[in-house]
Design a protein around this motif. Structure first.
Motif, PDB file in Angstrom:
ATOM      1  N   ASP A 125      50.886  34.826  48.677  1.00 29.61           N
ATOM      2  CA  ASP A 125      51.309  36.220  48.509  1.00 29.61           C
ATOM      3  C   ASP A 125      50.682  36.847  47.268  1.00 29.61           C
ATOM      4  O   ASP A 125      50.372  38.045  47.257  1.00 29.61           O
ATOM      5  CB  ASP A 125      52.834  36.306  48.422  1.00 29.61           C
ATOM      6  CG  ASP A 125      53.521  35.945  49.728  1.00 29.61           C
ATOM      7  OD1 ASP A 125      52.839  35.950  50.766  1.00 29.61           O
ATOM      8  OD2 ASP A 125      54.730  35.634  49.698  1.00 29.61           O
ATOM      9  N   LEU A 126      50.524  36.046  46.210  1.00 28.31           N
ATOM     10  CA  LEU A 126      49.930  36.574  44.982  1.00 28.31           C
ATOM     11  C   LEU A 126      48.482  36.975  45.214  1.00 28.31           C
ATOM     12  O   LEU A 126      47.991  37.955  44.638  1.00 28.31           O
ATOM     13  CB  LEU A 126      50.030  35.535  43.866  1.00 28.31           C
ATOM     14  CG  LEU A 126      49.753  36.031  42.442  1.00 28.31           C
ATOM     15  CD1 LEU A 126      50.703  37.163  42.064  1.00 28.31           C
ATOM     16  CD2 LEU A 126      49.881  34.893  41.444  1.00 28.31           C
ATOM     17  N   HIS A 127      47.767  36.244  46.069  1.00 30.38           N
ATOM     18  CA  HIS A 127      46.386  36.602  46.367  1.00 30.38           C
ATOM     19  C   HIS A 127      46.322  37.925  47.126  1.00 30.38           C
ATOM     20  O   HIS A 127      45.412  38.733  46.913  1.00 30.38           O
ATOM     21  CB  HIS A 127      45.702  35.498  47.169  1.00 30.38           C
ATOM     22  CG  HIS A 127      44.224  35.709  47.299  1.00 30.38           C
ATOM     23  ND1 HIS A 127      43.655  36.329  48.397  1.00 30.38           N
ATOM     24  CD2 HIS A 127      43.203  35.419  46.455  1.00 30.38           C
ATOM     25  CE1 HIS A 127      42.336  36.395  48.233  1.00 30.38           C
ATOM     26  NE2 HIS A 127      42.040  35.850  47.061  1.00 30.38           N
ATOM     27  N   ALA A 128      47.290  38.171  47.993  1.00 25.54           N
ATOM     28  CA  ALA A 128      47.332  39.455  48.697  1.00 25.54           C
ATOM     29  C   ALA A 128      47.526  40.606  47.708  1.00 25.54           C
ATOM     30  O   ALA A 128      46.905  41.679  47.847  1.00 25.54           O
ATOM     31  CB  ALA A 128      48.449  39.439  49.734  1.00 25.54           C
ATOM     32  N   LEU A 129      48.361  40.401  46.691  1.00 25.37           N
ATOM     33  CA  LEU A 129      48.549  41.424  45.663  1.00 25.37           C
ATOM     34  C   LEU A 129      47.274  41.620  44.854  1.00 25.37           C
ATOM     35  O   LEU A 129      46.920  42.744  44.492  1.00 25.37           O
ATOM     36  CB  LEU A 129      49.706  41.032  44.740  1.00 25.37           C
ATOM     37  CG  LEU A 129      51.102  40.990  45.368  1.00 25.37           C
ATOM     38  CD1 LEU A 129      52.120  40.462  44.369  1.00 25.37           C
ATOM     39  CD2 LEU A 129      51.503  42.362  45.882  1.00 25.37           C
ATOM     40  N   TRP A 131      42.460  44.894  43.645  1.00 20.45           N
ATOM     41  CA  TRP A 131      40.998  45.010  43.619  1.00 20.45           C
ATOM     42  C   TRP A 131      40.549  46.223  44.436  1.00 20.45           C
ATOM     43  O   TRP A 131      39.731  47.041  43.982  1.00 20.45           O
ATOM     44  CB  TRP A 131      40.391  43.718  44.163  1.00 20.45           C
ATOM     45  CG  TRP A 131      38.904  43.610  43.960  1.00 20.45           C
ATOM     46  CD1 TRP A 131      38.098  44.486  43.290  1.00 20.45           C
ATOM     47  CD2 TRP A 131      38.040  42.559  44.395  1.00 20.45           C
ATOM     48  NE1 TRP A 131      36.801  44.045  43.286  1.00 20.45           N
ATOM     49  CE2 TRP A 131      36.741  42.876  43.959  1.00 20.45           C
ATOM     50  CE3 TRP A 131      38.253  41.394  45.127  1.00 20.45           C
ATOM     51  CZ2 TRP A 131      35.653  42.053  44.235  1.00 20.45           C
ATOM     52  CZ3 TRP A 131      37.175  40.570  45.391  1.00 20.45           C
ATOM     53  CH2 TRP A 131      35.882  40.901  44.954  1.00 20.45           C
ATOM     54  N   LYS A 132      41.078  46.368  45.662  1.00 20.20           N
ATOM     55  CA  LYS A 132      40.684  47.480  46.523  1.00 20.20           C
ATOM     56  C   LYS A 132      41.077  48.822  45.922  1.00 20.20           C
ATOM     57  O   LYS A 132      40.403  49.827  46.139  1.00 20.20           O
ATOM     58  CB  LYS A 132      41.309  47.307  47.900  1.00 20.20           C
ATOM     59  CG  LYS A 132      40.721  46.143  48.698  1.00 20.20           C
ATOM     60  CD  LYS A 132      41.448  45.939  50.016  1.00 20.20           C
ATOM     61  CE  LYS A 132      40.866  44.743  50.769  1.00 20.20           C
ATOM     62  NZ  LYS A 132      41.620  44.487  52.038  1.00 20.20           N
ATOM     63  N   ALA A 133      42.170  48.825  45.155  1.00 16.97           N
ATOM     64  CA  ALA A 133      42.628  50.070  44.523  1.00 16.97           C
ATOM     65  C   ALA A 133      41.929  50.340  43.202  1.00 16.97           C
ATOM     66  O   ALA A 133      42.215  51.342  42.543  1.00 16.97           O
ATOM     67  CB  ALA A 133      44.140  50.009  44.308  1.00 16.97           C
ATOM     68  N   GLY A 134      41.012  49.434  42.805  1.00 12.38           N
ATOM     69  CA  GLY A 134      40.322  49.600  41.525  1.00 12.38           C
ATOM     70  C   GLY A 134      41.174  49.264  40.332  1.00 12.38           C
ATOM     71  O   GLY A 134      40.874  49.687  39.216  1.00 12.38           O
ATOM     72  N   GLU A 135      42.229  48.465  40.548  1.00 12.41           N
ATOM     73  CA  GLU A 135      43.161  48.126  39.475  1.00 12.41           C
ATOM     74  C   GLU A 135      43.171  46.625  39.176  1.00 12.41           C
ATOM     75  O   GLU A 135      44.168  46.093  38.677  1.00 12.41           O
ATOM     76  CB  GLU A 135      44.572  48.584  39.845  1.00 12.41           C
ATOM     77  CG  GLU A 135      44.715  50.095  39.974  1.00 12.41           C
ATOM     78  CD  GLU A 135      44.418  50.829  38.670  1.00 12.41           C
ATOM     79  OE1 GLU A 135      44.646  50.242  37.593  1.00 12.41           O
ATOM     80  OE2 GLU A 135      43.953  51.979  38.734  1.00 12.41           O
ATOM     81  N   LYS A 136      42.066  45.938  39.487  1.00 12.99           N
ATOM     82  CA  LYS A 136      42.022  44.491  39.253  1.00 12.99           C
ATOM     83  C   LYS A 136      42.245  44.159  37.786  1.00 12.99           C
ATOM     84  O   LYS A 136      42.911  43.183  37.452  1.00 12.99           O
ATOM     85  CB  LYS A 136      40.678  43.933  39.729  1.00 12.99           C
ATOM     86  CG  LYS A 136      40.568  42.424  39.632  1.00 12.99           C
ATOM     87  CD  LYS A 136      39.312  41.898  40.337  1.00 12.99           C
ATOM     88  CE  LYS A 136      38.043  42.358  39.675  1.00 12.99           C
ATOM     89  NZ  LYS A 136      36.845  41.689  40.235  1.00 12.99           N
ATOM     90  N   ALA A 137      41.695  44.982  36.882  1.00 13.37           N
ATOM     91  CA  ALA A 137      41.832  44.719  35.448  1.00 13.37           C
ATOM     92  C   ALA A 137      43.266  44.914  34.969  1.00 13.37           C
ATOM     93  O   ALA A 137      43.627  44.416  33.906  1.00 13.37           O
ATOM     94  CB  ALA A 137      40.891  45.616  34.658  1.00 13.37           C
ATOM     95  N   SER A 138      44.079  45.624  35.730  1.00 15.89           N
ATOM     96  CA  SER A 138      45.492  45.738  35.387  1.00 15.89           C
ATOM     97  C   SER A 138      46.271  44.535  35.896  1.00 15.89           C
ATOM     98  O   SER A 138      47.262  44.123  35.295  1.00 15.89           O
ATOM     99  CB  SER A 138      46.081  47.017  35.993  1.00 15.89           C
ATOM    100  OG  SER A 138      45.399  48.157  35.521  1.00 15.89           O
TER     101      SER A 138
END
Length: 282
Positions: free
Chosen positions: A251-255, A260-267
């Motif tokens: 489930d954590l990988h899905a989050l 990543w798709k939302a451009g918020e990977k660094a958050s």
């Protein structure tokens, strides 16, 4: 800012706005609101917080705790043979002033490891360094070992090229509260994913760099057990373990993928700033 510094564990130089890397008065802020505090940038030289902590450790090793910034510690480092596995960035811009400084990137698509590109950039593979034994007094790596196919072989190679009394100062993202966990194996050149793939940003390559190993807070013990005495020289705790990603799977990988798709990977990829030092006995 000062109140946040106290509750988040920032040191005095962050509150005062003096950058350990460039030595200039600066503002330290995330690239975007919500991004990992480990990656806050100096408004002057753009050094991240983890790079500033590396500079703090190097300054203290070279010139003692009373020396405030890395540029002021350079005279004490003039005799050091230094290798940095990075050929750009704020720390490189300071250390390259040293007379016995070497640097490289891993760019096998441009040059064979151990040689240079047409532009003069040295290519080195950390798993198979081309340098002779005991070549360096200091090796510096920042957030590289999580991407190395065989990290333990690379740690052995760094140990080999360190001279007696030398040090490896390095950072990796640490999954606190978790053991070191391999995500990928390479068997006879074939990639085997043990956990769903995760990538970190890479200024050298589009698409980022594949994470091969998630390091836990057992890393110092693991390296010391291999005969490479390692300790945590700096640990700045912005987050509790519950506020950081664990081993990213299910489930954590899905989050992670959604961020990543939302451009918020660094958050999503929040880590504390941890600097390790491996000491080779004199």
């Amino acid at each position: 800012m000062e109140a946040e510094a106290k509750c988040r564990g920032w040191d005095v130089f962050e509150a005062d706005g003096i950058c350990r890397v460039c030595g200039k008065k600066a503002v330290f802020a995330p690239i975007r609101p919500g991004h990992s505090l480990r990656e806050t940038r100096c408004s002057s030289c753009k050094a991240s917080r983890r790079t500033r902590d590396v500079a703090r450790v190097l300054t203290q090793l070279a010139a003692g705790p009373d020396c405030p910034t890395l540029p002021q510690a350079l005279p004490a480092m003039e005799g050091w043979r230094v290798f940095e596995a990075q050929a750009a960035g704020p720390l490189h811009n300071v250390l390259r002033c040293l007379p016995r400084y070497s640097c490289s990137e891993y760019v096998p698509e441009l040059a064979a490891p151990g040689s240079c590109t047409q532009a003069g950039l040295r290519c080195e593979d950390l798993e198979r360094l081309s340098f002779p034994d005991a070549s360096f007094d200091l090796v510096v790596t920042q957030d590289i070992f999580e991407h190395v196919a065989d990290p333990w072989r690379a740690f052995d190679e760094v140990w080999r090229v360190l001279a007696p009394g030398g040090r490896h100062v390095f950072t990796v993202p640490v999954h606190e509260g978790h053991p070191t966990t391999p995500r990928v194996r390479f068997l006879e050149g074939a990639r085997v994913d043990l956990l769903p793939p995760v990538h970190h940003g890479d200024p050298m390559r589009q698409g980022g760099s594949l994470v091969v190993t998630d390091y836990g807070d057992d890393l110092s013990r693991l390296l010391s057990a291999r005969g490479q005495p390692t300790h945590v020289a700096s640990h700045v705790a912005f987050y509790k373990p519950t506020e950081m990603p664990g081993i990213i799977d299910d489930d954590l990988h899905a989050l992670y993928e959604a961020a990543w798709k939302a451009g918020e990977k660094a958050s999503f990829l929040r880590y504390n700033s941890v600097v390790f030092v491996t000491d080779k006995p004199a």
